[in-house]
Scaffold this motif. Structure first.
Motif, PDB file in Angstrom:
ATOM      1  N   VAL A  98       0.819  -1.209   0.000  1.00  8.06           N
ATOM      2  CA  VAL A  98       0.000   0.000   0.000  1.00  8.06           C
ATOM      3  C   VAL A  98       0.853   1.258   0.000  1.00  8.06           C
ATOM      4  O   VAL A  98       0.622   2.199  -0.779  1.00  8.06           O
ATOM      5  N   GLY A 136      -6.987   3.629   8.563  1.00 10.25           N
ATOM      6  CA  GLY A 136      -7.712   3.558   7.301  1.00 10.25           C
ATOM      7  C   GLY A 136      -8.140   4.908   6.775  1.00 10.25           C
ATOM      8  O   GLY A 136      -7.948   5.219   5.587  1.00 10.25           O
ATOM      9  N   VAL A 137      -8.703   5.742   7.645  1.00 11.41           N
ATOM     10  CA  VAL A 137      -9.192   7.058   7.212  1.00 11.41           C
ATOM     11  C   VAL A 137      -8.037   7.950   6.761  1.00 11.41           C
ATOM     12  O   VAL A 137      -8.094   8.594   5.699  1.00 11.41           O
ATOM     13  N   ALA A 183      -6.533   6.721   3.494  1.00 16.94           N
ATOM     14  CA  ALA A 183      -7.437   6.982   2.369  1.00 16.94           C
ATOM     15  C   ALA A 183      -7.417   8.447   1.959  1.00 16.94           C
ATOM     16  O   ALA A 183      -7.611   8.772   0.777  1.00 16.94           O
ATOM     17  N   GLN A 184      -7.163   9.342   2.902  1.00 18.65           N
ATOM     18  CA  GLN A 184      -7.160  10.773   2.621  1.00 18.65           C
ATOM     19  C   GLN A 184      -5.777  11.309   2.260  1.00 18.65           C
ATOM     20  O   GLN A 184      -5.644  12.494   1.941  1.00 18.65           O
ATOM     21  N   PHE A 234      -8.870  -4.641  -0.361  1.00 20.05           N
ATOM     22  CA  PHE A 234      -8.461  -3.239  -0.531  1.00 20.05           C
ATOM     23  C   PHE A 234      -8.887  -2.702  -1.893  1.00 20.05           C
ATOM     24  O   PHE A 234      -9.257  -1.532  -2.026  1.00 20.05           O
ATOM     25  N   GLY A 256     -11.534  -0.283  -0.869  1.00 20.05           N
ATOM     26  CA  GLY A 256     -10.667   0.844  -0.558  1.00 20.05           C
ATOM     27  C   GLY A 256     -10.083   0.704   0.836  1.00 20.05           C
ATOM     28  O   GLY A 256     -10.505  -0.153   1.624  1.00 20.05           O
ATOM     29  N   ILE A 257      -9.119   1.553   1.181  1.00 14.19           N
ATOM     30  CA  ILE A 257      -8.459   1.470   2.482  1.00 14.19           C
ATOM     31  C   ILE A 257      -9.456   1.761   3.609  1.00 14.19           C
ATOM     32  O   ILE A 257      -9.535   1.030   4.600  1.00 14.19           O
ATOM     33  N   GLY A 258     -10.233   2.844   3.459  1.00 20.04           N
ATOM     34  CA  GLY A 258     -11.175   3.219   4.501  1.00 20.04           C
ATOM     35  C   GLY A 258     -12.261   2.180   4.711  1.00 20.04           C
ATOM     36  O   GLY A 258     -12.575   1.809   5.848  1.00 20.04           O
ATOM     37  N   SER A 317     -12.113  -1.004   3.953  1.00 17.15           N
ATOM     38  CA  SER A 317     -11.497  -2.217   4.501  1.00 17.15           C
ATOM     39  C   SER A 317     -11.278  -2.086   5.999  1.00 17.15           C
ATOM     40  O   SER A 317     -11.484  -3.043   6.762  1.00 17.15           O
TER      41      SER A 317
END
Length: 498
Positions: A314, A387-388, A391-392, A458, A462-464, A466
């Protein structure tokens, strides 16, 4: 009417004066089976007769060994369990160069780690019963030497298949130690010490994952891939030396004269039987152990394996990191694991001591689970932050925020791992080795399956998304089972005292 409670498990401070010793001796009515000579020996050696389990009068009984000797043996098994996950996760920093070397993908390279995790879970079913029959020391020495030879071979492997063979064989040999931690602690520690002493090898097992990726990133960047394997071999040689100077911890208090283990000589006190290979599965009949194993497996997978194995896949493409920069990301897991151990073993032992006092000397094993809830909260918070924030994150612009989440999740994971492992062993202390095998099997099997579906998870969520899914799984299959075990234990305790 409330029944009188036994004070057998009450924990007292060592006796230092003659008057205290006499008082303690006179209060030993809770252990009428002990002879006066046995009582006096325990008081002179341990300062009290209120011990669980009760050691024999034999100075060769591991429970009667000097504290430095006990600590040496537990540190030996701690280093071995640390080395096992260190060597498996250490491949993470070499995924990219290994993929290029063998003309494969990053996902294919990740299987070098996952195959070792699977073997860690399966082959203790072979090794541990054999060690319990013939003694642990010869197998641990042999395992370290065999793993050393395989790691040297890994440094010279020319194809993907050859390297996979060396990874599988090295895990096969080092598996002699991966599930022996609970057995060794069970041989050497009293009940009031188990949380702290199990915490040693537990934190070694958990901390080996980030430490392997952290150290090997520097080795890969400055010395090349083959020196990763040579470093493993040096670690194995150090393990071998440690076990050469160790003592055999297996001891039978029923037949102490018969337990004189020699190299590959069967003891009559622990006869060989084919049933010993399936006996660990009998632990599934104990609901408390089954729920503890489920909780440990889920949290280890989503607060350790996924963060360790998927971090390179990632973060390398997202932040364009080289192997050395990638290795620095694992400092967050190391810090979290260290903090988690401080808040796990000693805290759970202290909490159990306070619980025993509140219950007037009565020990209830589910009381330890109160400490685990802190761990679950930290795991969930850490995964959400990770995760948040990831993702950002802006591609090409590194940020520390996801690493803060990783540190929080690692702290929680170590608290849960130490507490629920000790709880499971407390539920069946006489078969601590079987409990350790059973727990390690399911934890490793679930961790092995993870890397096969992590990339798809993932990609699709997506990361968030997941991170949210993993938090839900932790709540449903780790936190909830712990609450069930805790509630049933308290209910049974109330029924017994009515």
């Amino acid at each position: 009417m409330v029944k009188a409670r036994s004070t057998q498990f009450d924990i007292e401070k060592p006796v230092h004066s003659r008057d205290e010793a006499k008082s303690n001796l006179s209060d030993s009515s809770h252990s009428p089976e002990l002879t006066p000579e046995h009582q006096q020996y325990l008081i002179s050696r341990h300062g009290t007769v209120k011990l669980d389990p009760i050691p024999s009068q034999d100075p060769n009984d591991p429970l009667n060994w000097p504290q430095w000797q006990k600590n040496y043996e537990i540190l030996n098994i701690t280093f071995s369990t640390f080395s096992s996950t260190f060597m498996a996760s250490g491949m993470n920093s070499a995924f990219e160069p290994l993929a290029k070397q063998y003309n494969s993908t990053l996902t294919d390279a990740s299987y070098f780690t996952s195959v070792q995790i699977a073997i860690f879970g399966i082959f203790p079913f072979l090794w541990v019963p054999l060690m319990n029959t013939w003694g642990r020391k010869p197998f641990l020495v042999m395992g370290a030497l065999g793993c050393c030879a395989c790691n040297i071979g890994g440094g010279f492997a020319k194809t993907y298949g050859q390297q996979m063979a060396t990874r599988a064989l090295s895990a096969f040999f080092i598996a002699t130690a991966t599930s022996a931690g609970s057995s060794v602690v069970g041989d050497l520690a009293f009940a009031h010490e188990r949380g702290r002493k199990n915490g040693w090898w537990s934190v070694g097992f958990v901390a080996g994952t980030p430490m392997g990726s952290f150290i090997t990133g520097f080795i890969q960047y400055h010395a090349g891939t083959k020196w990763i394997f040579f470093t493993y071999a040096i670690m194995n040689f150090c393990q071998c030396l440690g076990w050469v100077f160790s003592r055999e911890t297996i001891y039978s208090r029923n037949s102490p004269d018969d337990v004189k283990f020699r190299m590959f000589r069967v003891s009559k006190a622990r006869p060989f039987a084919w049933s010993i290979f399936v006996r660990p599965f009998h632990q599934a009949l104990n609901g408390n152990i089954l729920l503890a194993v489920l909780a440990a497996s889920i949290t280890f997978c989503y607060a350790n394996i996924v963060l360790s194995v998927e971090m390179p896949q990632v973060m390398i493409p997202l932040f364009h990191l080289n192997p050395q920069q990638m290795s620095l990301q694992y400092i967050s897991m190391i810090i979290g694991s260290a903090i988690g151990e401080i808040l796990a073993g000693p805290l759970s032992d202290w909490w159990m001591a306070q619980s025993v006092k509140r219950r007037l000397g009565h020990r209830v094993v589910v009381d330890r689970l109160w400490v685990s809830y802190n761990g679950y909260i930290l795991v969930i918070v850490g995964l959400i932050v990770w995760g948040v924030c990831l993702a950002q994150a802006t591609p090409g612009h590194w940020t520390i925020k996801p690493l803060v989440g990783i540190a929080i999740a690692a702290t929680g994971n170590n608290i849960v791992a130490t507490v629920v492992t000790t709880f499971a062993i407390d539920c069946n202390p006489r078969q601590a080795g079987d409990v350790g095998i059973f727990l390690n099997f399911w934890r490793s099997l679930y961790g092995f399956i993870g890397p096969f579906y992590f990339p798809k998870m993932f990609e699709n969520l997506g990361i968030g998304g997941s991170a949210g899914l993993m938090c839900g799984l932790v709540v449903l299959f780790a936190w909830a089972p712990t609450c069930i075990a805790h509630g049933l234990g308290i209910y049974r305790e109330k029924r017994q005292v009515m």
